[in-house]
Design an enzyme around this catalytic site. Structure first.
Site, PDB file in Angstrom:
ATOM      1  N   GLU A 273      -3.980  -6.777   7.402  1.00 58.02           N
ATOM      2  CA  GLU A 273      -4.126  -7.587   6.190  1.00 58.02           C
ATOM      3  C   GLU A 273      -2.821  -7.640   5.398  1.00 58.02           C
ATOM      4  OE1 GLU A 273      -7.124  -5.350   4.135  1.00 58.02           O
ATOM      5  OE2 GLU A 273      -8.755  -6.066   5.405  1.00 58.02           O
ATOM      6  N   GLY A 275       0.089  -8.851   3.030  1.00 51.42           N
ATOM      7  CA  GLY A 275       0.251  -9.793   1.932  1.00 51.42           C
ATOM      8  C   GLY A 275       1.717  -9.864   1.555  1.00 51.42           C
ATOM      9  N   ARG A 276       2.131  -8.882   0.765  1.00 49.65           N
ATOM     10  CA  ARG A 276       3.487  -8.839   0.241  1.00 49.65           C
ATOM     11  C   ARG A 276       4.557  -9.008   1.319  1.00 49.65           C
ATOM     12  NH1 ARG A 276       4.675  -5.957  -4.545  1.00 49.65           N
ATOM     13  NH2 ARG A 276       2.733  -4.811  -4.265  1.00 49.65           N
ATOM     14  N   ARG A 312       5.080  -8.503 -13.093  1.00 50.50           N
ATOM     15  CA  ARG A 312       5.360  -7.262 -12.366  1.00 50.50           C
ATOM     16  C   ARG A 312       6.263  -6.291 -13.142  1.00 50.50           C
ATOM     17  NH1 ARG A 312       7.670  -6.731  -8.222  1.00 50.50           N
ATOM     18  NH2 ARG A 312       6.348  -5.104  -7.389  1.00 50.50           N
ATOM     19  N   TYR A 316       4.269  -2.956 -13.767  1.00 47.25           N
ATOM     20  CA  TYR A 316       4.615  -1.874 -12.829  1.00 47.25           C
ATOM     21  C   TYR A 316       6.032  -1.335 -13.044  1.00 47.25           C
ATOM     22  CZ  TYR A 316       1.051  -4.480 -10.105  1.00 47.25           C
ATOM     23  OH  TYR A 316      -0.059  -5.152  -9.679  1.00 47.25           O
ATOM     24  N   CYS A 344       5.619 -12.946 -27.414  1.00 52.34           N
ATOM     25  CA  CYS A 344       5.620 -12.021 -28.550  1.00 52.34           C
ATOM     26  C   CYS A 344       4.984 -10.687 -28.172  1.00 52.34           C
ATOM     27  CB  CYS A 344       4.900 -12.666 -29.722  1.00 52.34           C
ATOM     28  SG  CYS A 344       5.692 -14.202 -30.181  1.00 52.34           S
ATOM     29  N   TYR A 373       2.521 -11.636  -5.616  1.00 55.03           N
ATOM     30  CA  TYR A 373       2.042 -11.103  -6.894  1.00 55.03           C
ATOM     31  C   TYR A 373       2.875 -11.636  -8.063  1.00 55.03           C
ATOM     32  CZ  TYR A 373      -0.259  -8.211  -3.462  1.00 55.03           C
ATOM     33  OH  TYR A 373      -0.989  -7.803  -2.365  1.00 55.03           O
TER      34      TYR A 373
HETATM   35  C1  LIG Z   1      -3.986  -6.067  -1.731  1.00 56.95           C
HETATM   36  C2  LIG Z   1      -4.622  -5.780  -0.437  1.00 56.95           C
HETATM   37  C3  LIG Z   1      -3.947  -6.077   0.756  1.00 56.95           C
HETATM   38  C4  LIG Z   1      -2.546  -6.603   0.788  1.00 56.95           C
HETATM   39  O1  LIG Z   1      -1.635  -5.660   0.359  1.00 56.95           O
HETATM   40  P1  LIG Z   1      -0.060  -5.913   0.527  1.00 56.95           P
HETATM   41  O2  LIG Z   1       0.550  -4.708  -0.039  1.00 56.95           O
HETATM   42  O3  LIG Z   1       0.248  -7.143  -0.233  1.00 56.95           O
HETATM   43  O4  LIG Z   1       0.196  -6.067   1.985  1.00 56.95           O
HETATM   44  C5  LIG Z   1      -4.603  -5.841   1.942  1.00 56.95           C
HETATM   45  N1  LIG Z   1      -5.862  -5.336   1.957  1.00 56.95           N
HETATM   46  C6  LIG Z   1      -6.535  -5.028   0.835  1.00 56.95           C
HETATM   47  C7  LIG Z   1      -7.907  -4.488   0.920  1.00 56.95           C
HETATM   48  C8  LIG Z   1      -5.940  -5.237  -0.398  1.00 56.95           C
HETATM   49  O5  LIG Z   1      -6.597  -4.923  -1.516  1.00 56.95           O
END
Ligand SMILES: *Cc1c(COP(=O)(O)O)cnc(C)c1O
Length: 422
Positions: A273, A275-276, A312, A316, A344, A373
């Site tokens: 999975e 993403g980033r 971000r 963070y 503000c 993100y």
């Molecule tokens: C956010 C998330 C991802 C993706 O995370 P990345 O750090 O962006 O790769 C994958 N699986 C689950 C369950 C998530 O919550």
């Protein structure tokens, strides 16, 4: 990313000048490189050559329809965490059987919709969720395909707010409870339990936490199999880090090697999975400097992007490299400056005492690694319209989300007729 490089002193995204783009689109805006997105996806898939796998793009990192569609065209499925994301993934052409539904708080309505669409896998995070899913599926006369998200109690060694796999984090099912929950699932007719899932956090820059979590999950799968359960899937989540500053995130091949070492001989279908790792470095945020001022012995560059556009740094304490769209001709010495937005809030800060060459009003700045993100976390706080997202491919570019106009923004509210409007 080589897709963002200077040519004749001006930053280009692929073959498009960011300076020209800024003139046409206006600032601030996000800009993504289609080539970078594609390259990131292909490298990711390529690293797992020969393994039985599904790549389910984590839509929450960047949920623009154009971005999801691009990955869908390359064969990706989707990892979604809400009905909205589920609908976005479907709208972008991802087939429901390639959609994984994650998240700690799926509501009855969301489970119902997902079952009706034929969602391929539910990553169940608690016993009560299992019971609700079972009841909803039984009502609909459907079977839910399920894996259980394990909380392996491993510290991802990343930012506290994006660590998800420690005991005490809200995510997943405690290691010790998995056997019991699995047994319960076997007794539920509308549930087809297939295996386990794990996701210990985001922006991981070391492999050890992955290895520790994967080994725990593999042991758990062996235990379950010894108890007679069939386990044929494991979902390894996302979390691979990228470069924001001077990180040295794991190479895909090294990550793939630990996956292969731990799960290679276990006859499991793997789900990833990411993403980033797919979107982060493929995008930038471009913003113009409105004012430069001095106050309290500090220098400030006030830019037209703010925390509502890219949260971000505020959320963070994240670092984004900041550069000029048009390189300065006269090299000036570096001096510290705070780069802040107009919102503000004292927390509306992109960079504190950043060593930068002389910044002037009117300069265009870019924030690197803003493809993940970024736009997805934006809001209209301070009644600032959502900013455009631009996708570049070669020498062409398209606005893939327009700037929200003020009328649209105001029309979202409704004044009830019992409030006197004169
Ligand atoms: C956010 C998330 C991802 C993706 O995370 P990345 O750090 O962006 O790769 C994958 N699986 C689950 C369950 C998530 O919550």
């Amino acid at each position: 990313m080589t897709q963002f490089s200077y040519c004749g002193g001006v930053l280009f995204c692929e073959d498009v000048s960011i300076n020209d783009m800024a003139r046409n689109v206006g600032t601030p805006f996000y800009c993504y490189s289609a080539e970078a997105l594609e390259q990131n996806y292909r490298s990711f898939v390529g690293a797992f050559d020969g393994l039985d796998k599904e790549i389910c793009y984590a839509v929450k990192s960047n949920s623009n329809q154009a971005v999801i569609r691009l990955f869908a065209n390359l064969g990706a499925g989707a990892d979604v965490v809400s009905e909205g994301e589920l609908r976005r993934a479907l709208a972008a052409g991802i087939s429901p059987d390639k959609i994984v539904f994650s998240g700690v708080g799926k509501s009855r309505a969301e489970l119902t919709t997902a079952l009706e669409f034929g969602c391929g896998q539910f990553n169940v995070e608690s016993r009560p969720e299992l019971e609700l899913l079972s009841a909803v599926a039984a009502d609909l006369g459907k079977t839910a395909t399920v894996v259980f998200r394990v909380n392996p109690d491993v510290d991802a060694e990343t930012h506290d707010k994006i660590s998800t796999g420690r005991a005490g984090d809200k995510f997943g099912i405690e290691f010790e409870q998995i056997g019991e929950v699995y047994a319960r699932a076997e007794a539920l007719e509308a549930i087809d339990a297939r295996g386990l899932a794990v996701h210990i956090g985001s922006q991981l820059t070391r492999l050890d936490p992955f290895l520790a979590a994967f080994e725990k999950v593999a042991n758990l799968i062996n235990d379950l199999r010894m108890q007679g359960y069939s386990v044929d899937r494991v979902d390894l989540g996302g979390g691979l880090g990228i470069v924001y500053r001077d990180e040295n995130p794991p190479a895909l091949n090294d990550y793939a090697e630990i996956v292969q070492t731990v799960f290679g001989d276990m006859k499991l279908a793997l789900t990833f999975e990411p993403g980033r790792r797919l979107t982060g470095e493929a995008g930038i945020l471009v913003s113009e400097v409105i004012y430069v001022k001095e106050s309290g012995g500090r220098r400030f560059a006030i830019v037209d992007a703010a925390m509502n556009d890219l949260i971000r740094p505020t959320l963070y304490d994240a670092w984004h490299d900041i550069d000029f769209v048009v390189e300065k001709t006269a090299e000036t010495p570096l001096s510290p400056i705070d780069i802040v937005g107009p919102v503000c809030e004292t927390g509306d800060v992109f960079a504190v005492q950043r060593a930068m060459p002389e910044i002037d009003a009117g300069d265009l700045l870019l924030f690197r690694s803003a493809g993940a993100y970024g736009a997805v976390m934006s809001s209209t706080y301070n009644s600032r319209p959502l900013i455009p997202e631009i996708l570049v491919k070669g020498d062409q570019y398209a606005v893939v989300r327009p700037r929200l106009d003020y009328d649209q923004l105001i029309k979202m509210d409704i004044v009830p007729d019992w409030i006197f409007t004169g």
